[in-house]
Write an enzyme that holds these catalytic residues in place. Sequence first.
Site, PDB file in Angstrom:
ATOM      1  N   SER A 131      -2.947  -8.011 -41.703  1.00  0.00           N
ATOM      2  CA  SER A 131      -3.664  -9.010 -40.908  1.00  0.00           C
ATOM      3  C   SER A 131      -3.235 -10.413 -41.278  1.00  0.00           C
ATOM      4  O   SER A 131      -2.874 -10.690 -42.412  1.00  0.00           O
ATOM      5  CB  SER A 131      -5.168  -8.874 -41.131  1.00  0.00           C
ATOM      6  OG  SER A 131      -5.833  -9.896 -40.414  1.00  0.00           O
ATOM      7  N   ASN A 189     -10.701  -5.327 -37.506  1.00  0.00           N
ATOM      8  CA  ASN A 189     -10.586  -5.859 -36.150  1.00  0.00           C
ATOM      9  C   ASN A 189     -11.907  -5.786 -35.392  1.00  0.00           C
ATOM     10  O   ASN A 189     -12.228  -6.676 -34.604  1.00  0.00           O
ATOM     11  CB  ASN A 189      -9.487  -5.117 -35.381  1.00  0.00           C
ATOM     12  CG  ASN A 189      -8.106  -5.605 -35.767  1.00  0.00           C
ATOM     13  OD1 ASN A 189      -7.904  -6.098 -36.875  1.00  0.00           O
ATOM     14  ND2 ASN A 189      -7.144  -5.475 -34.885  1.00  0.00           N
TER      15      ASN A 189
HETATM   16  C1  6PG Z   1      -4.860  -9.523 -37.271  1.00  0.00           C
HETATM   17  C2  6PG Z   1      -5.241  -9.279 -35.835  1.00  0.00           C
HETATM   18  C3  6PG Z   1      -4.159  -8.651 -35.046  1.00  0.00           C
HETATM   19  C4  6PG Z   1      -4.407  -8.391 -33.547  1.00  0.00           C
HETATM   20  C5  6PG Z   1      -5.483  -9.196 -32.891  1.00  0.00           C
HETATM   21  C6  6PG Z   1      -5.464  -9.083 -31.384  1.00  0.00           C
HETATM   22  O1  6PG Z   1      -5.583  -9.021 -38.105  1.00  0.00           O
HETATM   23  O2  6PG Z   1      -3.857 -10.197 -37.530  1.00  0.00           O
HETATM   24  O3  6PG Z   1      -6.330  -8.412 -35.822  1.00  0.00           O
HETATM   25  O4  6PG Z   1      -3.881  -7.412 -35.652  1.00  0.00           O
HETATM   26  O5  6PG Z   1      -3.233  -8.724 -32.906  1.00  0.00           O
HETATM   27  O6  6PG Z   1      -6.685  -8.756 -33.336  1.00  0.00           O
HETATM   28  O7  6PG Z   1      -6.210  -7.983 -31.007  1.00  0.00           O
HETATM   29  P1  6PG Z   1      -6.826  -7.870 -29.550  1.00  0.00           P
HETATM   30  O8  6PG Z   1      -5.648  -8.090 -28.614  1.00  0.00           O
HETATM   31  O9  6PG Z   1      -7.378  -6.505 -29.434  1.00  0.00           O
HETATM   32  O10 6PG Z   1      -7.816  -8.964 -29.427  1.00  0.00           O
END
Ligand code: 6PG
Length: 485
Positions: A131, A189
Site C-alpha cells: 500500500s 482497503n
Molecule cells: C493502496 C490502495 C491501492 C488501490 C486503491 C484504489 O493501498 O495503495 O489501496 O491498492 O489502488 O485502493 O482502489 P479502488 O479503485 O477500489 O478505490
Amino acid sequence: MADTLYDFGMIGLGVMGSNLLLNMADHGFKVIGYDKNPDKTKTLEVSATKGTVVKGVNTLNEMISQLQKPRKLMMLVPAGNPVDSVIAELIPLLEEGDIIIDGGNSHYIDTLKRITFLKEKKLHFMGIGISGGEQGARLGPSIMPGGDMEAYKEVEPILKAVAAKVNGQPCVAYLGNDAAGHYVKMVHNGIEYAIMQLISECYDVLHNGMGLDNDELHKVFLEWNNGEMKSFLLEITADIFLKKDDKSEAMLIDKILDKAGAKGTGKWTSEAALDSGEPIPAIDMAVMVRNISALKEQRIFANKIYNAEVKKINIPKEEFIKQLHDALFFATIVSYAQGMALLSKASAELKMDIPLPEVIRVWTGGCIIRSSLLNLFSKAFQKNSQLQNLLLDEDVAKLLSAKKQRLKDVVTTALSNAYPVSGLSASLNYFNAYCREKLPTNLIQAQRDYFGSHTYERVDSPGIFHTDWQQDDKTVDHASNQLIL
Ligand code: 6PG
C-alpha cells in the site's frame, strides 16, 4: 554487465512495478524488470538513480536466466486472469525453490488456490499486499506479506529495506499463513473505503450545508489533520481543495464527476465479512454508496420526481465544525474497529494466525490508512493481543464516550436536512447495537420459529425449543424431544 546476476525481478513495469524496483535499487539491490513494452523498460532504465544496477528486458527468459537462485520475482499486474497467465508462462522457466510473489490486489481465495497449485510444482508463491500508491512504492510503502515462511525469510531483507520506516522500524512484518498478506491488504482497503466515505460526507455537509467554499474546506481539513486524528487521507483531502483546474477557471474538485470507481477490494471485504458473520456496516455502506454514485442518470431523474433538495444547516459554523470533527473521529475509529474485528475473526476461522499488533504497526507508515489513531490501537493490542474488538478497549471507550453525543447530533442534523450520511449513521447504528445488552432479536427468533419451526433458545433455561404458535401451550424441548406442558 553481461555476467551480473540480479537479486530481484519485477514482472509488469507500470508505475507501481517500476517505482518499487527503483526503490530496491536505491537500497543497493541489483534489479531487473520485465515488460513486453520496450518503452517501459527504457523508461525504467533512464529513471534509475546514478550508480544503481537496474536493467529492463522484454522477454521473461532473459529475466529468469539472469536472476540469482533461488530466484525472487514479483508480479505487479492487474488482479485476475493476468496473474494466472504470468504464472503459466513462468512455470516452465523456473526451478524448485524459486519464489513468485504476487504484489497486486489479488483476491485472497485466488491466492490460496495459486499457493496450493504451485506447491505441487515445488515453487513458492506468496501473496503480498503493498500500500501507498505510486509515491509509496518509490519512497517506502507499507508491505503486508503472508504465506510461506521459508520464502519470506529469503525476501525479508529486501522488503525491510524498501518499506516505509516509522521510528526506525520498517513497515513490514510476516502477517500470517497462506493468503494472510492479501487478506490483510483487502481489509486495509475496506477500511480505506469507509474512511474516504466518512470524509466525503463531512465535505457534503460542510460545503452544501454550511456553505464553506474550497478555501475554507482546505482550512478545516488542514486543521483536523493537525490534531488528534492526523492521517494521510485528511492530508490529501486538504490538498485537493487547493488544486486549480487546468482546463477552466474553476477549482478541479468542482469539475470532477460524482461517480466513484472501485476495483473490487471493498466489495471483497464486505463479502468476506458476510461469509464470516462479522458485522462491518461502515465498510458495507462505503461500498454501497459508491454503487449509488454510479447511478448518476437515475439520481438526476429521482431528484426531479421527489424535489429532493438538501437544506442549509442552521447551526453556528464553528459549533458545527467541532461537532463534525468529533463525529468523524468517532466513526473513523469504528471503521478501524470493524476491519480489525474481521481480521481477528477470519484469522482464527481460516487459521491464518494473523498477528494483529503487527498489522497495526505495519499500517503506521507508508499506507493509505496511516493515521495517528493507530498509536491508540497499538496500545490496545499491546494490552491484549487477542482483543476481539477495539471498542472493548478501555482507552478507546473513554474517547468514544466523550464524542458520542456529537456523532448523534451530526447524524440527526444531517438526516433532518436530507443529507445522505450512510457512513456516519452506519457507525452510530453499529455502535448502538453493539453496546446493547438486549436487542429485539428475540422477536425475530419467535417469527422464525412461528413460520418455519426454526427453534429458539430461552433466557431462563438451556436447550433448543420449538413452539406450535397457533396452539396453546405446546413447546417442545428439542434436546430431550419432550413436550413441555
Ligand atoms: C493502496 C490502495 C491501492 C488501490 C486503491 C484504489 O493501498 O495503495 O489501496 O491498492 O489502488 O485502493 O482502489 P479502488 O479503485 O477500489 O478505490
